[in-house]
Each structure stands twice: as structure tokens, then as C-alpha cells.
Write a protein that holds these residues in place. Structure first.
Motif, PDB file in Angstrom:
ATOM      1  N   SER A  62       0.833  -1.212   0.000  1.00  0.00           N
ATOM      2  CA  SER A  62       0.000   0.000   0.000  1.00  0.00           C
ATOM      3  C   SER A  62       0.862   1.254   0.000  1.00  0.00           C
ATOM      4  CB  SER A  62      -0.946   0.004   1.213  1.00  0.00           C
ATOM      5  OG  SER A  62      -0.238   0.230   2.422  1.00  0.00           O
ATOM      6  N   GLU A  63       1.990   1.212   0.722  1.00  0.00           N
ATOM      7  CA  GLU A  63       2.897   2.362   0.735  1.00  0.00           C
ATOM      8  C   GLU A  63       3.533   2.572  -0.635  1.00  0.00           C
ATOM      9  OE1 GLU A  63       5.581   1.508   3.896  1.00  0.00           O
ATOM     10  OE2 GLU A  63       4.143   1.991   5.484  1.00  0.00           O
ATOM     11  N   SER A  64       3.856   1.459  -1.311  1.00  0.00           N
ATOM     12  CA  SER A  64       4.407   1.557  -2.663  1.00  0.00           C
ATOM     13  C   SER A  64       3.369   2.120  -3.621  1.00  0.00           C
ATOM     14  CB  SER A  64       4.865   0.173  -3.131  1.00  0.00           C
ATOM     15  OG  SER A  64       5.260   0.200  -4.488  1.00  0.00           O
ATOM     16  N   ILE A  65       2.132   1.664  -3.492  1.00  0.00           N
ATOM     17  CA  ILE A  65       1.051   2.141  -4.360  1.00  0.00           C
ATOM     18  C   ILE A  65       0.782   3.618  -4.094  1.00  0.00           C
ATOM     19  CG2 ILE A  65      -1.453   1.999  -4.704  1.00  0.00           C
ATOM     20  CD1 ILE A  65      -1.168  -1.051  -4.500  1.00  0.00           C
ATOM     21  N   ARG A  66       0.840   4.021  -2.832  1.00  0.00           N
ATOM     22  CA  ARG A  66       0.619   5.420  -2.492  1.00  0.00           C
ATOM     23  C   ARG A  66       1.683   6.315  -3.131  1.00  0.00           C
ATOM     24  NH1 ARG A  66       0.511   4.777   2.624  1.00  0.00           N
ATOM     25  NH2 ARG A  66      -1.729   4.420   2.827  1.00  0.00           N
ATOM     26  N   ALA A  67       2.894   5.775  -3.234  1.00  0.00           N
ATOM     27  CA  ALA A  67       3.998   6.561  -3.791  1.00  0.00           C
ATOM     28  C   ALA A  67       4.061   6.500  -5.316  1.00  0.00           C
ATOM     29  CB  ALA A  67       5.323   6.069  -3.201  1.00  0.00           C
ATOM     30  N   LYS A  68       3.804   5.313  -5.887  1.00  0.00           N
ATOM     31  CA  LYS A  68       4.016   5.125  -7.324  1.00  0.00           C
ATOM     32  C   LYS A  68       2.761   4.763  -8.105  1.00  0.00           C
ATOM     33  CE  LYS A  68       8.697   3.430  -6.383  1.00  0.00           C
ATOM     34  NZ  LYS A  68       9.642   2.284  -6.517  1.00  0.00           N
ATOM     35  N   GLY A  69       1.659   4.491  -7.407  1.00  0.00           N
ATOM     36  CA  GLY A  69       0.449   4.066  -8.083  1.00  0.00           C
ATOM     37  C   GLY A  69       0.442   2.563  -8.333  1.00  0.00           C
ATOM     38  N   VAL A  70      -0.636   2.061  -8.915  1.00  0.00           N
ATOM     39  CA  VAL A  70      -0.765   0.644  -9.234  1.00  0.00           C
ATOM     40  C   VAL A  70      -0.097   0.400 -10.584  1.00  0.00           C
ATOM     41  CG1 VAL A  70      -2.356  -1.287  -9.598  1.00  0.00           C
ATOM     42  CG2 VAL A  70      -2.930   0.493  -7.942  1.00  0.00           C
ATOM     43  N   LEU A  71       1.001  -0.356 -10.588  1.00  0.00           N
ATOM     44  CA  LEU A  71       1.789  -0.542 -11.810  1.00  0.00           C
ATOM     45  C   LEU A  71       1.221  -1.621 -12.722  1.00  0.00           C
ATOM     46  CD1 LEU A  71       5.382  -0.273 -10.300  1.00  0.00           C
ATOM     47  CD2 LEU A  71       3.941   1.532 -11.262  1.00  0.00           C
ATOM     48  N   GLN A  72       0.467  -2.567 -12.156  1.00  0.00           N
ATOM     49  CA  GLN A  72      -0.106  -3.643 -12.962  1.00  0.00           C
ATOM     50  C   GLN A  72      -1.609  -3.715 -12.705  1.00  0.00           C
ATOM     51  OE1 GLN A  72       1.350  -7.558 -12.101  1.00  0.00           O
ATOM     52  NE2 GLN A  72       0.419  -8.463 -13.914  1.00  0.00           N
ATOM     53  N   LYS A  99      -7.060  -0.146  -1.543  1.00  0.00           N
ATOM     54  CA  LYS A  99      -8.049   0.348  -0.576  1.00  0.00           C
ATOM     55  C   LYS A  99      -7.349   0.881   0.668  1.00  0.00           C
ATOM     56  CE  LYS A  99     -11.910  -2.662  -1.968  1.00  0.00           C
ATOM     57  NZ  LYS A  99     -12.828  -3.764  -1.540  1.00  0.00           N
ATOM     58  N   LEU A 100      -6.318   0.164   1.115  1.00  0.00           N
ATOM     59  CA  LEU A 100      -5.557   0.567   2.292  1.00  0.00           C
ATOM     60  C   LEU A 100      -4.842   1.896   2.038  1.00  0.00           C
ATOM     61  CD1 LEU A 100      -4.930  -0.592   5.128  1.00  0.00           C
ATOM     62  CD2 LEU A 100      -2.875  -1.607   4.168  1.00  0.00           C
ATOM     63  N   ALA A 101      -4.423   2.103   0.780  1.00  0.00           N
ATOM     64  CA  ALA A 101      -3.732   3.342   0.414  1.00  0.00           C
ATOM     65  C   ALA A 101      -4.702   4.504   0.212  1.00  0.00           C
ATOM     66  CB  ALA A 101      -2.905   3.123  -0.853  1.00  0.00           C
ATOM     67  N   GLY A 102      -6.003   4.228   0.237  1.00  0.00           N
ATOM     68  CA  GLY A 102      -7.001   5.269   0.108  1.00  0.00           C
ATOM     69  C   GLY A 102      -7.359   5.645  -1.326  1.00  0.00           C
ATOM     70  N   LEU A 103      -7.019   4.780  -2.292  1.00  0.00           N
ATOM     71  CA  LEU A 103      -7.340   5.074  -3.686  1.00  0.00           C
ATOM     72  C   LEU A 103      -8.846   4.942  -3.933  1.00  0.00           C
ATOM     73  CD1 LEU A 103      -4.255   4.777  -3.994  1.00  0.00           C
ATOM     74  CD2 LEU A 103      -4.670   3.562  -6.135  1.00  0.00           C
ATOM     75  N   GLY A 104      -9.352   5.782  -4.825  1.00  0.00           N
ATOM     76  CA  GLY A 104     -10.759   5.695  -5.196  1.00  0.00           C
ATOM     77  C   GLY A 104     -10.973   4.879  -6.447  1.00  0.00           C
ATOM     78  N   GLU A 105      -9.942   4.840  -7.314  1.00  0.00           N
ATOM     79  CA  GLU A 105     -10.009   4.088  -8.562  1.00  0.00           C
ATOM     80  C   GLU A 105      -8.781   3.198  -8.683  1.00  0.00           C
ATOM     81  OE1 GLU A 105     -12.446   6.991 -11.639  1.00  0.00           O
ATOM     82  OE2 GLU A 105     -10.257   7.096 -11.602  1.00  0.00           O
TER      83      GLU A 105
END
Length: 308
Positions: A62-72, A99-105
Motif C-alpha cells: 500500500s505504501e508503494s502504491i501510495r507513492a508510485k500508483g498501481v503498476l499492474q 483500498k488501504l492506500a485510500g485510492l478511489g479508482e
């Protein structure tokens, strides 16, 4: 259903109808629609084979996604009769972490597929990532066979496994719940489970399992105890040591490999489901992988290619 020989990637390729995996760059635009989807529109896959998710690993992702987004992108399929709902097929870790990172999409590949395709792809994706423990893997195979009336040979073709490997995996489900739980939790290995299966008597098997849990027996020690039980009808008092046959000259004991190589040997045998041997040291030596027939060789090559 046509079988697919080869590795897990080729099985997934067949189920996706010619794509090269669950990846946006390789998906055919004609058959798969890539888009951003509201996370709340994605519902869980009831046939997800993976049941356990590490909270620490999810937090890191989730921390990686928060920083770089969903790569796949995740893979979803439309829910019949609903334009605002999609069922997750593959990518539950990414969805949970998003979801843990707080993304809406979340980026998603949308593909029409049957229940069988959905279940098989979810199973194969987890196998490719080595996300399933041996019991989850076996239950995933069993569910596909039960729900869709497949033979082991048909399913083996779809997931890129030999029929014998598939059968050996599913045999773990004949073990008692405590033993299955121990394997699923990583307290003992699938190799320990197969050694326990060789003890036909339930009481003796339970006793050997208790010894295993209390004394930390190795797979070889369990196999030795199982062999002793077959020959004597009871478990040995201590560790079994093979005796030389009468009339035979004592052979020179093979040089023992060091402890680190022994651990690597066990890991390789568990991952490849075949016998391997080392000679030499960690710095320099030779690794030998055994196979019984052409099909087994193709299976091993597919596994090694997948990990390269």
C-alpha cells in the motif's frame, strides 16, 4: 476442454484467449478492455483460492502504491445484469492494498469469461506468484475439478502441471485437519505431509505427527519412520538408520554436503517436486535435477523458464 501443455504461463495464455498474461501491455484490445474503475464497483471473487494475506506485506504494498500508483492492472469480469459491478478475477493483493492506500479508482482489465476461466485464472495467477500455500493450492485444484467435472488430466493441462504432480498435491487433502493446518501455516512442509500419508494406520500417523511437531523431525526422518512402520507395524523408538545388506561390503560413505546446501536442496525438491542432488560447495559444484519421462522434463523446463 482442450489441454495446454507447458508451464503455468501457457495455461494462463490459453484461458485468456491468446493474451500473454494478466498484463495490460500484452492484452488484446479486441478481447480485453483496460480502464480505470471505481474500487467500490469491484466485488470479491468467491472462488479466490488464496485465503491468507500478510498484513505486513499488504502495508508495504500500500505504501508503494501510495507513492508510485498501481503498476499492474487487476483483472475483472462484468457481473451479469449489472453495469456498475465487476467481479475480481486476479489481483486481490493489489485491490486490498489500493483500498488501504485510500485510492478511489484502480486500473483494471475487463474481460468476459466463464466461471471456469475465472477460477482457473485466479488459481494460476497465485501459483505464478507463489502466493498459495500447498493446502490452498490443493483445495483450488479440488474445487475446479468438483465444480466443473474435470478430470485430473484435463486440469493438469490447463495449469501446466503433470497429472502426477496434480494428484500428489491433492492427496494432501486426505490428511487430517490439524496436519493440513500445520502445512498451511508453514509449520511443516508438504514433504512432511507426504511422509505422513505413507503411514496407513490413523493412530500411528497421529503419533508421528505429534513427534514431528514436538521434536522438529526432518522430512527424511519422517520418511524413515514411515518405512519402518511399513516393515514392522509400529513406529521406531528413535531415528531410523539404514543398515547395510548382509554379505555386501561396506561402501564408502558419500561426502555430506554442508547445512546450507542441504537447506537449498530441500527447497528445490519442494519447489520442483522431484529429486535433486548437489556435489561440491556453495562456491563451485554441480546441481543435478532428476526426471522420469519426457513430460516430466517439459514440466521442469517450464518451471525454470517461468522463474528466469
Amino acid at each position: 476442454m482442450a489441454g495446454v501443455t507447458g508451464g503455468l504461463g501457457r495455461g494462463l495464455d490459453a484461458l485468456l484467449g491468446g493474451g500473454k498474461g494478466v498484463d495490460e501491455n500484452s492484452a488484446s484490445e479486441a478481447s480485453i478492455d483496460a480502464r480505470q474503475i471505481d474500487i467500490d464497483m469491484i466485488v470479491a471473487n468467491p472462488n479466490q483460492p488464496r485465503k491468507e494475506f500478510s498484513p505486513e506485506a499488504l502495508k508495504d504494498l500500500s505504501e508503494s502504491i501510495r507513492a508510485k500508483g498501481v503498476l499492474q492492472p487487476v483483472l475483472v469480469r462484468p457481473v451479469l445484469g449489472r453495469k456498475d459491478r465487476f467481479e475480481l478475477v486476479a489481483g486481490e493483493r493489489r485491490l486490498r492494498a489500493s483500498k488501504l492506500a485510500g485510492l478511489g479508482e484502480i486500473p483494471a482489465l475487463v474481460k468476459e469469461m466463464t466461471d471456469l476461466e475465472s477460477m482457473a485464472i485466479a488459481l494460476i495467477e497465485n501459483l505464478q506468484r507463489e502466493d498459495l500455500n500447498p493446502i490452498e493450492e490443493a483445495k483450488g485444484y479440488q474445487e475446479l475439478i468438483t465444480k466443473f467435472g474435470l478430470s485430473q488430466e484435463q486440469l493438469a493441462g490447463q495449469v501446466g502441471k503433470s497429472r502426477s504432480a496434480l494428484s500428489n498435491s491433492m492427496r494432501l487433502l486426505t490428511l487430517s485437519e490439524p496436519v493440513q493446518d500445520a502445512i498451511g501455516n508453514g509449520k511443516i512442509s508438504a514433504g512432511h505431509g507426504r511422509a505422513l500419508m505413507a503411514v496407513a494406520d490413523d493412530a500411528a500417523r497421529d503419533e508421528l505427527f505429534d513427534r514431528l511437531m514436538s521434536s522438529g523431525l526432518s522430512v527424511r526422518q519422517c520418511e524413515g519412520a514411515a518405512t519402518y512402520f511399513k516393515e514392522h507395524g509400529e513406529l521406531p523408538e528413535g531415528e531410523v538408520v539404514a543398515k547395510p545388506k548382509p554379505g555386501k561390503s561396506k561402501k564408502k560413505e558419500p561426502k555430506e554436503i554442508d547445512e546450507d546446501l542441504e537447506i537449498l536442496k530441500s527447497r528445490l525438491e519442494e519447489a520442483l517436486e522431484t529429486k535433486v542432488s548437489f556435489s561440491g560447495s556453495q562456491k563451485k559444484g554441480k546441481l543435478t535435477i532428476s526426471y522420469a519421462d519426457e513430460q516430466e522434463l517439459e514440466r521442469l523446463v517450464a518451471i525454470l523458464e517461468l522463474r528466469s
